[in-house]
Motif scaffolding. Sequence first.
Motif, PDB file in Angstrom:
ATOM      1  N   ASP A 299       2.651   6.591 -27.986  1.00 63.49           N
ATOM      2  CA  ASP A 299       3.659   6.699 -26.930  1.00 63.49           C
ATOM      3  C   ASP A 299       2.959   6.441 -25.587  1.00 63.49           C
ATOM      4  O   ASP A 299       2.057   7.182 -25.215  1.00 63.49           O
ATOM      5  CB  ASP A 299       4.257   8.114 -26.978  1.00 63.49           C
ATOM      6  N   LEU A 300       3.352   5.396 -24.903  1.00 61.97           N
ATOM      7  CA  LEU A 300       2.720   5.068 -23.617  1.00 61.97           C
ATOM      8  C   LEU A 300       3.523   5.663 -22.478  1.00 61.97           C
ATOM      9  O   LEU A 300       4.723   5.426 -22.362  1.00 61.97           O
ATOM     10  CB  LEU A 300       2.616   3.549 -23.473  1.00 61.97           C
ATOM     11  N   GLU A 301       2.856   6.466 -21.639  1.00 64.17           N
ATOM     12  CA  GLU A 301       3.522   7.105 -20.502  1.00 64.17           C
ATOM     13  C   GLU A 301       3.228   6.328 -19.224  1.00 64.17           C
ATOM     14  O   GLU A 301       2.081   6.123 -18.856  1.00 64.17           O
ATOM     15  CB  GLU A 301       3.033   8.548 -20.328  1.00 64.17           C
TER      16      GLU A 301
ATOM     17  N   LEU B 206      13.160   2.359 -23.142  1.00 68.83           N
ATOM     18  CA  LEU B 206      12.426   3.626 -23.141  1.00 68.83           C
ATOM     19  C   LEU B 206      12.831   4.528 -24.294  1.00 68.83           C
ATOM     20  O   LEU B 206      13.950   4.457 -24.802  1.00 68.83           O
ATOM     21  CB  LEU B 206      12.695   4.374 -21.829  1.00 68.83           C
ATOM     22  N   ASP B 207      11.897   5.388 -24.667  1.00 69.89           N
ATOM     23  CA  ASP B 207      12.193   6.401 -25.675  1.00 69.89           C
ATOM     24  C   ASP B 207      12.413   7.768 -25.043  1.00 69.89           C
ATOM     25  O   ASP B 207      13.256   8.528 -25.491  1.00 69.89           O
ATOM     26  CB  ASP B 207      11.057   6.449 -26.692  1.00 69.89           C
ATOM     27  N   TYR B 208      11.631   8.081 -23.993  1.00 69.11           N
ATOM     28  CA  TYR B 208      11.750   9.395 -23.360  1.00 69.11           C
ATOM     29  C   TYR B 208      11.660   9.335 -21.840  1.00 69.11           C
ATOM     30  O   TYR B 208      10.950   8.509 -21.289  1.00 69.11           O
ATOM     31  CB  TYR B 208      10.626  10.338 -23.828  1.00 69.11           C
ATOM     32  N   LEU B 209      12.358  10.265 -21.208  1.00 68.59           N
ATOM     33  CA  LEU B 209      12.094  10.587 -19.810  1.00 68.59           C
ATOM     34  C   LEU B 209      11.401  11.940 -19.836  1.00 68.59           C
ATOM     35  O   LEU B 209      11.876  12.880 -20.483  1.00 68.59           O
ATOM     36  CB  LEU B 209      13.400  10.715 -19.011  1.00 68.59           C
ATOM     37  N   LYS B 210      10.288  12.042 -19.145  1.00 77.56           N
ATOM     38  CA  LYS B 210       9.602  13.329 -19.037  1.00 77.56           C
ATOM     39  C   LYS B 210       9.947  13.930 -17.677  1.00 77.56           C
ATOM     40  O   LYS B 210       9.562  13.391 -16.632  1.00 77.56           O
ATOM     41  CB  LYS B 210       8.086  13.153 -19.196  1.00 77.56           C
ATOM     42  N   ILE B 211      10.676  15.034 -17.698  1.00 76.93           N
ATOM     43  CA  ILE B 211      11.144  15.660 -16.458  1.00 76.93           C
ATOM     44  C   ILE B 211       9.964  16.307 -15.755  1.00 76.93           C
ATOM     45  O   ILE B 211       9.265  17.152 -16.337  1.00 76.93           O
ATOM     46  CB  ILE B 211      12.224  16.726 -16.739  1.00 76.93           C
ATOM     47  N   ASP B 212       9.715  15.917 -14.523  1.00 83.59           N
ATOM     48  CA  ASP B 212       8.558  16.407 -13.792  1.00 83.59           C
ATOM     49  C   ASP B 212       8.549  17.934 -13.692  1.00 83.59           C
ATOM     50  O   ASP B 212       9.598  18.565 -13.527  1.00 83.59           O
ATOM     51  CB  ASP B 212       8.506  15.810 -12.386  1.00 83.59           C
ATOM     52  N   GLN B 213       7.357  18.494 -13.750  1.00 85.41           N
ATOM     53  CA  GLN B 213       7.238  19.955 -13.778  1.00 85.41           C
ATOM     54  C   GLN B 213       7.751  20.636 -12.513  1.00 85.41           C
ATOM     55  O   GLN B 213       8.116  21.806 -12.555  1.00 85.41           O
ATOM     56  CB  GLN B 213       5.810  20.386 -14.105  1.00 85.41           C
ATOM     57  N   SER B 214       7.817  19.914 -11.397  1.00 87.13           N
ATOM     58  CA  SER B 214       8.335  20.531 -10.174  1.00 87.13           C
ATOM     59  C   SER B 214       9.799  20.964 -10.360  1.00 87.13           C
ATOM     60  O   SER B 214      10.223  21.978  -9.810  1.00 87.13           O
ATOM     61  CB  SER B 214       8.206  19.566  -8.996  1.00 87.13           C
TER      62      SER B 214
ATOM     63  N   GLY C 157       5.922  -2.242 -31.347  1.00 91.42           N
ATOM     64  CA  GLY C 157       6.506  -1.091 -32.033  1.00 91.42           C
ATOM     65  C   GLY C 157       6.114   0.262 -31.463  1.00 91.42           C
ATOM     66  O   GLY C 157       6.398   1.297 -32.068  1.00 91.42           O
ATOM     67  N   VAL C 158       5.455   0.253 -30.285  1.00 93.00           N
ATOM     68  CA  VAL C 158       5.057   1.537 -29.694  1.00 93.00           C
ATOM     69  C   VAL C 158       6.242   2.169 -28.962  1.00 93.00           C
ATOM     70  O   VAL C 158       7.234   1.511 -28.657  1.00 93.00           O
ATOM     71  CB  VAL C 158       3.859   1.379 -28.715  1.00 93.00           C
ATOM     72  N   ARG C 159       6.115   3.464 -28.694  1.00 92.02           N
ATOM     73  CA  ARG C 159       7.118   4.181 -27.901  1.00 92.02           C
ATOM     74  C   ARG C 159       6.712   4.132 -26.431  1.00 92.02           C
ATOM     75  O   ARG C 159       5.537   3.991 -26.106  1.00 92.02           O
ATOM     76  CB  ARG C 159       7.192   5.641 -28.349  1.00 92.02           C
ATOM     77  N   MET C 160       7.696   4.287 -25.554  1.00 92.79           N
ATOM     78  CA  MET C 160       7.414   4.278 -24.112  1.00 92.79           C
ATOM     79  C   MET C 160       8.198   5.373 -23.403  1.00 92.79           C
ATOM     80  O   MET C 160       9.363   5.609 -23.724  1.00 92.79           O
ATOM     81  CB  MET C 160       7.779   2.924 -23.522  1.00 92.79           C
ATOM     82  N   SER C 161       7.535   6.004 -22.450  1.00 93.58           N
ATOM     83  CA  SER C 161       8.169   7.082 -21.681  1.00 93.58           C
ATOM     84  C   SER C 161       7.928   6.899 -20.197  1.00 93.58           C
ATOM     85  O   SER C 161       6.928   6.328 -19.793  1.00 93.58           O
ATOM     86  CB  SER C 161       7.571   8.440 -22.084  1.00 93.58           C
ATOM     87  N   ILE C 162       8.850   7.440 -19.416  1.00 91.38           N
ATOM     88  CA  ILE C 162       8.619   7.527 -17.965  1.00 91.38           C
ATOM     89  C   ILE C 162       8.099   8.934 -17.687  1.00 91.38           C
ATOM     90  O   ILE C 162       8.744   9.929 -18.030  1.00 91.38           O
ATOM     91  CB  ILE C 162       9.914   7.287 -17.158  1.00 91.38           C
ATOM     92  N   ASP C 163       6.913   8.996 -17.090  1.00 94.45           N
ATOM     93  CA  ASP C 163       6.263  10.265 -16.772  1.00 94.45           C
ATOM     94  C   ASP C 163       6.697  10.746 -15.383  1.00 94.45           C
ATOM     95  O   ASP C 163       7.039   9.935 -14.526  1.00 94.45           O
ATOM     96  CB  ASP C 163       4.740  10.053 -16.784  1.00 94.45           C
ATOM     97  N   ASP C 164       6.666  12.052 -15.170  1.00 90.75           N
ATOM     98  CA  ASP C 164       6.986  12.654 -13.863  1.00 90.75           C
ATOM     99  C   ASP C 164       8.344  12.196 -13.364  1.00 90.75           C
ATOM    100  O   ASP C 164       8.523  11.936 -12.164  1.00 90.75           O
ATOM    101  CB  ASP C 164       5.922  12.284 -12.810  1.00 90.75           C
ATOM    102  N   PHE C 165       9.318  12.088 -14.260  1.00 86.14           N
ATOM    103  CA  PHE C 165      10.606  11.549 -13.857  1.00 86.14           C
ATOM    104  C   PHE C 165      11.271  12.420 -12.798  1.00 86.14           C
ATOM    105  O   PHE C 165      11.287  13.642 -12.906  1.00 86.14           O
ATOM    106  CB  PHE C 165      11.555  11.386 -15.056  1.00 86.14           C
TER     107      PHE C 165
ATOM    108  N   SER D 108       2.712  11.995 -33.088  1.00 87.28           N
ATOM    109  CA  SER D 108       2.631  10.909 -32.118  1.00 87.28           C
ATOM    110  C   SER D 108       1.639  11.322 -31.030  1.00 87.28           C
ATOM    111  O   SER D 108       1.478  12.509 -30.721  1.00 87.28           O
ATOM    112  CB  SER D 108       4.003  10.599 -31.533  1.00 87.28           C
ATOM    113  N   VAL D 109       0.954  10.336 -30.490  1.00 93.36           N
ATOM    114  CA  VAL D 109      -0.047  10.577 -29.460  1.00 93.36           C
ATOM    115  C   VAL D 109       0.374   9.838 -28.190  1.00 93.36           C
ATOM    116  O   VAL D 109       0.545   8.625 -28.199  1.00 93.36           O
ATOM    117  CB  VAL D 109      -1.438  10.078 -29.925  1.00 93.36           C
ATOM    118  N   ALA D 110       0.580  10.596 -27.123  1.00 97.94           N
ATOM    119  CA  ALA D 110       0.987   9.996 -25.854  1.00 97.94           C
ATOM    120  C   ALA D 110      -0.240   9.742 -24.988  1.00 97.94           C
ATOM    121  O   ALA D 110      -1.142  10.582 -24.904  1.00 97.94           O
ATOM    122  CB  ALA D 110       1.969  10.913 -25.128  1.00 97.94           C
ATOM    123  N   VAL D 111      -0.260   8.565 -24.375  1.00 98.10           N
ATOM    124  CA  VAL D 111      -1.377   8.165 -23.522  1.00 98.10           C
ATOM    125  C   VAL D 111      -0.834   7.788 -22.139  1.00 98.10           C
ATOM    126  O   VAL D 111       0.146   7.047 -22.030  1.00 98.10           O
ATOM    127  CB  VAL D 111      -2.124   6.958 -24.154  1.00 98.10           C
ATOM    128  N   ASN D 112      -1.449   8.313 -21.092  1.00 98.73           N
ATOM    129  CA  ASN D 112      -1.051   7.978 -19.715  1.00 98.73           C
ATOM    130  C   ASN D 112      -1.618   6.619 -19.320  1.00 98.73           C
ATOM    131  O   ASN D 112      -2.811   6.374 -19.483  1.00 98.73           O
ATOM    132  CB  ASN D 112      -1.560   9.046 -18.742  1.00 98.73           C
TER     133      ASN D 112
END
Length: 279
Positions: free
Chosen positions: A148-150, A197-205, A174-182, A114-118
């Motif tokens: 996967d759209l972020e 949503l498909d994913y929450l991306k936990i912010d690196q902080s 049919g695309v996937r969706m994520s919340i970035d910098d959650f 899968s390819v995620a795009v911001n």
Amino acid sequence: QAKDAGRNQIKFFSAEMNEQVKERTLIEHSLRAAVVRSQFVLHYQPSVCLTSGTVKGVEALVRWNHPELGMVPPARFIPVAEDTGLIVDIGSWVLREACAQGRRWIDSGVGRFSVAVNVSARQFRRPSFAAEVREALRETGLPADLLDLEITESVVMADVQQAVEVMAELKEIGVRMSIDDFGTGYSSLSYLRLFPLDYLKIDQSFIAEMGTPSGDAMVRSIVMLGHSLDFGLIAEGVETAAQRDHLRDLGCDQMQGYLFSRPQPADALEALLAASAGR
Ligand code: C2E
Ligand code: MG
Ligand code: MG
Ligand code: MG
């Protein structure tokens, strides 16, 4: 003497601000030309399953290959691109190129990733956004479920109704969706469950603060929240084996970070991707 120090400080700040204004003006001017000359490149960073260690997908991260400045990181030009509206053209290029790359990996036998795009605020708010996504998939032949759209929290929370509508359209494609910098924005928990949503991306902080009681509590809470809403969890910015092991213990699903791989050009990643697809 205090007065002198104050004056020096003002001088110091204004010199620094002057540099910033200069850089910004330079960037603004050449960014326009960069779009025309297609001076952008994508690097890709793998996201790996914390239990199996296999690569699940990659995130496309844009860089500007400037003739004099060298590789310019997104933090230095994405804000300018947002302000000037140039992000729409840059974002369209990123979307198409990332989809094309995902398709090339399938066709050359490297594997299906899968390819995620911001996606920036301006892109997401355009009425034609879903149509553009559909068109990019059609033109490149990337299966929709591999895109996967972020989107960041602030973008979806700024206009919840619009976000729900656009996400419904995207879900239909049919695309996937994520919340970035959650965790860095102001998500309303009652709204969060309205999004498909498909994913929450936990912010690196938060990952960087792991190992402290409050840091661990934050990550644990986000993992529990995400799972209770049926979203997958991806940790960003994982740099140490201790962080990885801890995230695995907390039930986080995937990780991304320098520990596993830095973002790299597509060809440099091929061996790593192929090895993972073979497992
Ligand atoms: P992001 O989407 O949250 O991407 C993650 C950033 O963290 C990337 O920075 C990545 O290189 C960096 N990173 C990954 N692993 C580690 C690690 O272990 N430690 C540390 N310290 N950093 C790590 P990058 O590539 O500089 O991108 C920064 C931001 O620029 C992205 O944050 C995203 O918000 C934005 N961006 C990048 N590409 C695009 C694009 O095509 N379109 C838009 N709209 N924004 C983009
Ligand atoms: Mg991202
Ligand atoms: Mg992020
Ligand atoms: Mg970010």
